[in-house]
Design a protein around this motif. Structure first.
Motif, PDB file in Angstrom:
ATOM      1  N   LEU A  12       0.831  -1.206   0.000  1.00  0.00           N
ATOM      2  CA  LEU A  12       0.000   0.000   0.000  1.00  0.00           C
ATOM      3  C   LEU A  12       0.866   1.257   0.000  1.00  0.00           C
ATOM      4  CD1 LEU A  12      -2.835  -0.961   2.530  1.00  0.00           C
ATOM      5  CD2 LEU A  12      -2.867  -1.112   0.044  1.00  0.00           C
ATOM      6  N   ALA A  13       1.912   1.243   0.817  1.00  0.00           N
ATOM      7  CA  ALA A  13       2.799   2.411   0.877  1.00  0.00           C
ATOM      8  C   ALA A  13       3.459   2.648  -0.483  1.00  0.00           C
ATOM      9  CB  ALA A  13       3.847   2.210   1.966  1.00  0.00           C
ATOM     10  N   ALA A  14       3.852   1.562  -1.127  1.00  0.00           N
ATOM     11  CA  ALA A  14       4.492   1.703  -2.436  1.00  0.00           C
ATOM     12  C   ALA A  14       3.531   2.254  -3.478  1.00  0.00           C
ATOM     13  CB  ALA A  14       5.028   0.345  -2.891  1.00  0.00           C
ATOM     14  N   GLU A  15       2.236   2.010  -3.313  1.00  0.00           N
ATOM     15  CA  GLU A  15       1.224   2.489  -4.258  1.00  0.00           C
ATOM     16  C   GLU A  15       0.635   3.827  -3.842  1.00  0.00           C
ATOM     17  OE1 GLU A  15       0.433   1.053  -7.126  1.00  0.00           O
ATOM     18  OE2 GLU A  15       1.851  -0.598  -6.803  1.00  0.00           O
ATOM     19  N   GLY A  16       1.118   4.397  -2.739  1.00  0.00           N
ATOM     20  CA  GLY A  16       0.604   5.682  -2.279  1.00  0.00           C
ATOM     21  C   GLY A  16      -0.778   5.609  -1.663  1.00  0.00           C
ATOM     22  N   LEU A  17      -1.114   4.462  -1.093  1.00  0.00           N
ATOM     23  CA  LEU A  17      -2.420   4.271  -0.464  1.00  0.00           C
ATOM     24  C   LEU A  17      -2.277   4.217   1.048  1.00  0.00           C
ATOM     25  CD1 LEU A  17      -3.886   1.494  -2.806  1.00  0.00           C
ATOM     26  CD2 LEU A  17      -4.593   3.900  -2.721  1.00  0.00           C
ATOM     27  N   CYS A  54     -12.290  -6.737   6.110  1.00  0.00           N
ATOM     28  CA  CYS A  54     -11.184  -6.145   6.867  1.00  0.00           C
ATOM     29  C   CYS A  54     -10.817  -4.821   6.213  1.00  0.00           C
ATOM     30  CB  CYS A  54      -9.979  -7.091   6.880  1.00  0.00           C
ATOM     31  SG  CYS A  54      -8.531  -6.456   7.771  1.00  0.00           S
ATOM     32  N   ILE A  55     -10.544  -3.822   7.029  1.00  0.00           N
ATOM     33  CA  ILE A  55     -10.009  -2.559   6.534  1.00  0.00           C
ATOM     34  C   ILE A  55      -8.635  -2.375   7.148  1.00  0.00           C
ATOM     35  CG2 ILE A  55     -10.310  -0.067   6.360  1.00  0.00           C
ATOM     36  CD1 ILE A  55     -13.295  -0.458   6.682  1.00  0.00           C
ATOM     37  N   VAL A  56      -7.633  -2.357   6.291  1.00  0.00           N
ATOM     38  CA  VAL A  56      -6.248  -2.219   6.735  1.00  0.00           C
ATOM     39  C   VAL A  56      -5.823  -0.760   6.581  1.00  0.00           C
ATOM     40  CG1 VAL A  56      -3.851  -2.863   6.271  1.00  0.00           C
ATOM     41  CG2 VAL A  56      -5.666  -4.600   6.188  1.00  0.00           C
ATOM     42  N   LEU A  57      -5.436  -0.151   7.674  1.00  0.00           N
ATOM     43  CA  LEU A  57      -4.891   1.206   7.697  1.00  0.00           C
ATOM     44  C   LEU A  57      -3.463   1.139   8.248  1.00  0.00           C
ATOM     45  CD1 LEU A  57      -7.994   3.154   9.099  1.00  0.00           C
ATOM     46  CD2 LEU A  57      -7.342   2.778   6.713  1.00  0.00           C
ATOM     47  N   PRO A  58      -2.721   2.224   8.247  1.00  0.00           N
ATOM     48  CA  PRO A  58      -1.315   2.156   8.684  1.00  0.00           C
ATOM     49  C   PRO A  58      -1.117   1.651  10.113  1.00  0.00           C
ATOM     50  CG  PRO A  58      -1.679   4.154   7.434  1.00  0.00           C
ATOM     51  CD  PRO A  58      -3.023   3.529   7.622  1.00  0.00           C
ATOM     52  N   ASP A  90     -12.535   7.766  11.960  1.00  0.00           N
ATOM     53  CA  ASP A  90     -12.022   7.777  13.333  1.00  0.00           C
ATOM     54  C   ASP A  90     -10.564   7.347  13.419  1.00  0.00           C
ATOM     55  OD1 ASP A  90     -14.469   8.610  14.252  1.00  0.00           O
ATOM     56  OD2 ASP A  90     -15.132   6.608  14.880  1.00  0.00           O
ATOM     57  N   HIS A  91     -10.077   6.616  12.409  1.00  0.00           N
ATOM     58  CA  HIS A  91      -8.741   6.032  12.510  1.00  0.00           C
ATOM     59  C   HIS A  91      -7.761   6.532  11.455  1.00  0.00           C
ATOM     60  CE1 HIS A  91     -11.168   3.136  14.857  1.00  0.00           C
ATOM     61  NE2 HIS A  91     -10.050   2.921  15.527  1.00  0.00           N
ATOM     62  N   LEU A  92      -8.194   7.435  10.586  1.00  0.00           N
ATOM     63  CA  LEU A  92      -7.313   7.915   9.524  1.00  0.00           C
ATOM     64  C   LEU A  92      -7.521   9.415   9.343  1.00  0.00           C
ATOM     65  CD1 LEU A  92      -5.258   6.910   7.351  1.00  0.00           C
ATOM     66  CD2 LEU A  92      -7.213   6.752   5.772  1.00  0.00           C
ATOM     67  N   ALA A  93      -6.427  10.161   9.397  1.00  0.00           N
ATOM     68  CA  ALA A  93      -6.523  11.626   9.296  1.00  0.00           C
ATOM     69  C   ALA A  93      -6.578  12.092   7.849  1.00  0.00           C
ATOM     70  CB  ALA A  93      -5.333  12.273  10.012  1.00  0.00           C
ATOM     71  N   ALA A  94      -5.856  11.432   6.977  1.00  0.00           N
ATOM     72  CA  ALA A  94      -5.797  11.864   5.578  1.00  0.00           C
ATOM     73  C   ALA A  94      -5.300  10.708   4.726  1.00  0.00           C
ATOM     74  CB  ALA A  94      -4.864  13.068   5.429  1.00  0.00           C
ATOM     75  N   GLY A  95      -5.560  10.803   3.412  1.00  0.00           N
ATOM     76  CA  GLY A  95      -5.046   9.803   2.489  1.00  0.00           C
ATOM     77  C   GLY A  95      -6.150   9.111   1.713  1.00  0.00           C
ATOM     78  N   ALA A 121     -20.216   8.497   1.355  1.00  0.00           N
ATOM     79  CA  ALA A 121     -21.030   9.487   2.062  1.00  0.00           C
ATOM     80  C   ALA A 121     -20.472   9.773   3.448  1.00  0.00           C
ATOM     81  CB  ALA A 121     -22.473   8.996   2.163  1.00  0.00           C
ATOM     82  N   ALA A 122     -19.999   8.732   4.120  1.00  0.00           N
ATOM     83  CA  ALA A 122     -19.443   8.924   5.460  1.00  0.00           C
ATOM     84  C   ALA A 122     -18.113   9.664   5.430  1.00  0.00           C
ATOM     85  CB  ALA A 122     -19.269   7.563   6.142  1.00  0.00           C
ATOM     86  N   LEU A 123     -17.354   9.530   4.337  1.00  0.00           N
ATOM     87  CA  LEU A 123     -16.036  10.174   4.248  1.00  0.00           C
ATOM     88  C   LEU A 123     -16.107  11.605   3.719  1.00  0.00           C
ATOM     89  CD1 LEU A 123     -13.821   7.287   2.777  1.00  0.00           C
ATOM     90  CD2 LEU A 123     -14.229   7.880   5.170  1.00  0.00           C
ATOM     91  N   GLU A 124     -17.262  12.002   3.237  1.00  0.00           N
ATOM     92  CA  GLU A 124     -17.384  13.324   2.624  1.00  0.00           C
ATOM     93  C   GLU A 124     -16.975  14.433   3.603  1.00  0.00           C
ATOM     94  OE1 GLU A 124     -20.680  15.948   0.126  1.00  0.00           O
ATOM     95  OE2 GLU A 124     -21.190  13.961   0.916  1.00  0.00           O
ATOM     96  N   GLY A 125     -16.123  15.320   3.136  1.00  0.00           N
ATOM     97  CA  GLY A 125     -15.687  16.449   3.948  1.00  0.00           C
ATOM     98  C   GLY A 125     -14.585  16.140   4.934  1.00  0.00           C
ATOM     99  N   ALA A 126     -14.089  14.887   4.936  1.00  0.00           N
ATOM    100  CA  ALA A 126     -13.073  14.494   5.918  1.00  0.00           C
ATOM    101  C   ALA A 126     -11.666  14.526   5.344  1.00  0.00           C
ATOM    102  CB  ALA A 126     -13.374  13.092   6.449  1.00  0.00           C
ATOM    103  N   GLY A 127     -11.517  14.932   4.076  1.00  0.00           N
ATOM    104  CA  GLY A 127     -10.194  14.924   3.461  1.00  0.00           C
ATOM    105  C   GLY A 127      -9.691  13.532   3.157  1.00  0.00           C
ATOM    106  N   LEU A 128     -10.603  12.587   3.037  1.00  0.00           N
ATOM    107  CA  LEU A 128     -10.251  11.197   2.759  1.00  0.00           C
ATOM    108  C   LEU A 128     -10.836  10.800   1.412  1.00  0.00           C
ATOM    109  CD1 LEU A 128     -11.068   9.757   6.293  1.00  0.00           C
ATOM    110  CD2 LEU A 128      -8.786  10.131   5.358  1.00  0.00           C
TER     111      LEU A 128
END
Length: 597
Positions: A25-30, A66-70, A110-115, A134-141
């Motif tokens: 994911l990091a290599a792909e910029g995700l 599963c949702i994988v975040l950093p 709740d678990h990711l600030a940006a990206g 819809a849930a991510l709208e306006g969150a910079g995600l």
């Protein structure tokens, strides 16, 4: 035998695979990636190639993601799997998340600030994607369609399945494929649509009177189909799955093409083309839009007609259940004769499959038998393995949930059995669960109601004691197709009105983690109710499953007179319907098991 007892996933492998995915994911910029338990057909049952969730996390349930975040990897599971998941994933690296109470979009916020969070557009429906966006709208995600990141790090991913396709006889199907295609094509013309894209395997199998062997336990064929408004069908499936005889049954108006031709064929359509927002991969809609083909949202045209079984299908299901019921009675007779302490969960599974095989009509089991003794019975979708295999103890409950695939029907039955004396509390809980099953069985209701309306009937005897169960009361069932079938369900979240011919399970339960589990299940079919009272138009259920309940666990004083009458009448019908099909020993056992309460 059909069932095996291997452990398909190893939680110890999860951390290294998670680290590899994060590096990719990091290599792909995700910043993240969503891993569902689904395939490109959006079916509940997937082939080994598509078990990405299991491969990554170790979780083997039939639903979840599963949702994988950093810094966190959430494994989202519903109420059926909250005990199971804790024993299958490395809890130091994976975090179980209660779903649907916690929504994926909210959790990401709740678990990711940006990206950007990636997803494979072939593995998600438009409805799923829209809810998260819809849930991510306006969150910079950002939610971004990408190539599958798990496939990129899975070095020994199994090949795509190549199960044999075969014709489903019209005498059992009750209607020719040509008639089905003509009927559905007329609906497209009336709606002003030129074609419908069909992505669900059980839908294309029903439409073309085909069956297959591309996933375990359910006789479905992997493929896509385009139904045109002139009743032609283009089927996209591997030609090697078809022999000449099966190809001949398709007729001149069904064209078989390879799966790789599906996307190019979408680009050539003239719209408007119907796509099911809830079941089709969002990639289908994106491909149509990229090609400038007008697409409209609409229901898969096969789902509702498939759910409303015709007279031939219902007759086949009745016969399959009588055959299966006799096998179950032979099994229960055998079970009662075994000395306490002599059985294991695996020996129970093997014996039951043996009695079904003895019918000489078993095509497959309809799912891996759940044989949960004592505390394992509280794991709602427990699958016994050589590692988890437990001796069936003295004075405890044994929960056996099983089913079979016969050419004329699909069965699914659960019985909870007393192995000795499990105690007064267990008997009281069993009786409350039984009362819930009886309430559904006796129900009459005005036409137009859905599973959401009837579901509380099964829970009321538990609710008044502060108890409940964390799964739906029932699911739809196919006719020699998927043992879980939509769109009908007995569930507090289902709003599809019941219609005659729909087949459902009726399976309330009660579970105490670490102690025992109770579930009782019959299959039922919606029918027109006989007129009574002021002659209102009502529906009711006909019971298809005939196997005794364990009277040793029934507290008669807890039953109302009407509940007791229903149980006694049911047991009398079991004896009447099955008596001639049983061995002498099983008949003697059945007479005792069906004595009046």
């Amino acid at each position: 035998m059909f069932q095996t007892f291997d452990s398909p996933a190893n939680p110890a492998q999860g951390p290294a695979r998670l680290a590899a995915l994060r590096a990719k994911l990091a290599a792909e910029g995700l910043a993240g990636f969503i891993i569902p338990r689904s395939d490109v057909h959006q079916g509940e049952y997937v082939a080994a190639r598509d078990e990405r969730l299991q491969w990554l996390t170790g979780f083997t349930g039939s639903a979840g993601f599963c949702i994988v975040l950093p810094d966190v990897a959430g494994v989202f599971i519903d109420g059926r799997y909250r005990t199971q998941v804790k024993g299958q994933v490395d809890l130091a690296h994976y975090t179980p998340v209660p779903w649907p109470e916690v929504k994926p979009g909210d959790w990401i916020r709740d678990h990711l600030a940006a990206g950007a969070v990636g997803f494979d557009p072939w593995l998600h429906s438009a409805d799923e994607v829209a809810r998260i966006e819809a849930a991510l709208e306006g969150a910079g995600l950002d939610l971004r369609p990408v190539a599958n990141m798990v496939d990129a790090i899975w070095p020994d991913q199994p090949p795509a399945p190549m199960g044999r396709a075969f014709a489903h006889p019209e005498a059992i199907a009750g209607e020719s494929s040509a008639a089905k295609r003509a009927r559905l094509a007329e609906g497209l013309r009336k709606a002003g649509q030129t074609a419908a894209v069909i992505t669900l395997p059980d839908s294309l199998c029903w439409l073309l009177n085909l069956r297959g062997a591309d996933v375990p336990r359910n006789p479905i064929l992997h493929g896509f189909a385009i139904l045109h408004d002139d009743a032609r069908v283009t089927l996209f499936a591997e030609g090697a799955k078809f022999d000449e005889a099966t190809l001949a049954t398709l007729g001149p108006h069904v064209t078989l093409r390879p799966p790789a031709a599906f996307v190019p064929a979408l680009h050539t359509l003239q719209g408007p083309v119907r796509v099911d927002k809830g079941t089709a991969p969002i990639a289908v809609r994106l491909e149509l839009e990229d090609a400038g083909v007008a697409a409209v949202w609409g229901d898969d045209p096969c789902r509702l007609p498939k759910a409303k079984k015709n007279a031939a299908e219902i007759a086949g299901m009745r016969e399959a259940h009588l055959r299966d019921g006799a096998a179950m009675v032979e099994f229960l007779c055998w079970l009662d004769a075994q000395p306490q302490g002599s059985l294991t969960e695996i020996s129970v599974v093997r014996s039951l499959e043996g009695f079904r095989r003895a019918t000489n009509a078993l095509h497959d089991i309809s799912f891996d038998t759940i044989s949960g003794s004592g505390p394992n019975g509280a794991i709602m979708h427990y699958r016994v393995t050589e590692e988890s295999n437990r001796a069936v103890g003295r004075d405890e409950l044994l929960l056996v949930d099983s089913g079979a695939q016969y050419l004329d029907g699909t069965t699914d039955i659960t019985r909870t059995i007393a192995m000795g004396d499990p105690g007064d509390f267990a008997r009281a809980c069993y009786t409350r669960v039984l009362r819930g099953l009886v309430a559904i069985s006796r129900a009459r209701w005005p036409r137009g109601l859905s599973g959401r309306d009837l579901d509380p009937l099964a829970r009321f005897p538990l609710w008044v004691e502060g108890m409940d169960f964390d799964h739906g009361t029932g699911h739809g069932v196919g006719a020699f197709l998927s043992v879980h079938e939509g769109p009908q369900r007995l569930s507090r979240i289902n709003e599809v009105p019941f219609e005659p011919g729909m087949i459902l399970s009726n399976e309330p339960g009660y579970y105490r983690e670490g102690e025992f589990g109770i579930r009782l299940e019959n299959l039922i079919v919606v029918e027109e109710a006989a007129k009574k009272g002021d002659g209102r138009d009502q529906l009711a259920f006909e019971t298809l499953t005939f196997v005794p309940f364990d009277r040793r666990l029934v507290v008669s004083a807890m039953l109302s007179g009407e509940e007791r009458d229903w149980l006694n009448a049911y047991h009398a019908e079991v004896l009447e319907k099955l008596g001639a099909r049983l061995s002498a020993k099983a008949l003697e056992w059945c007479r005792a098991a069906c004595a009046e309460v």
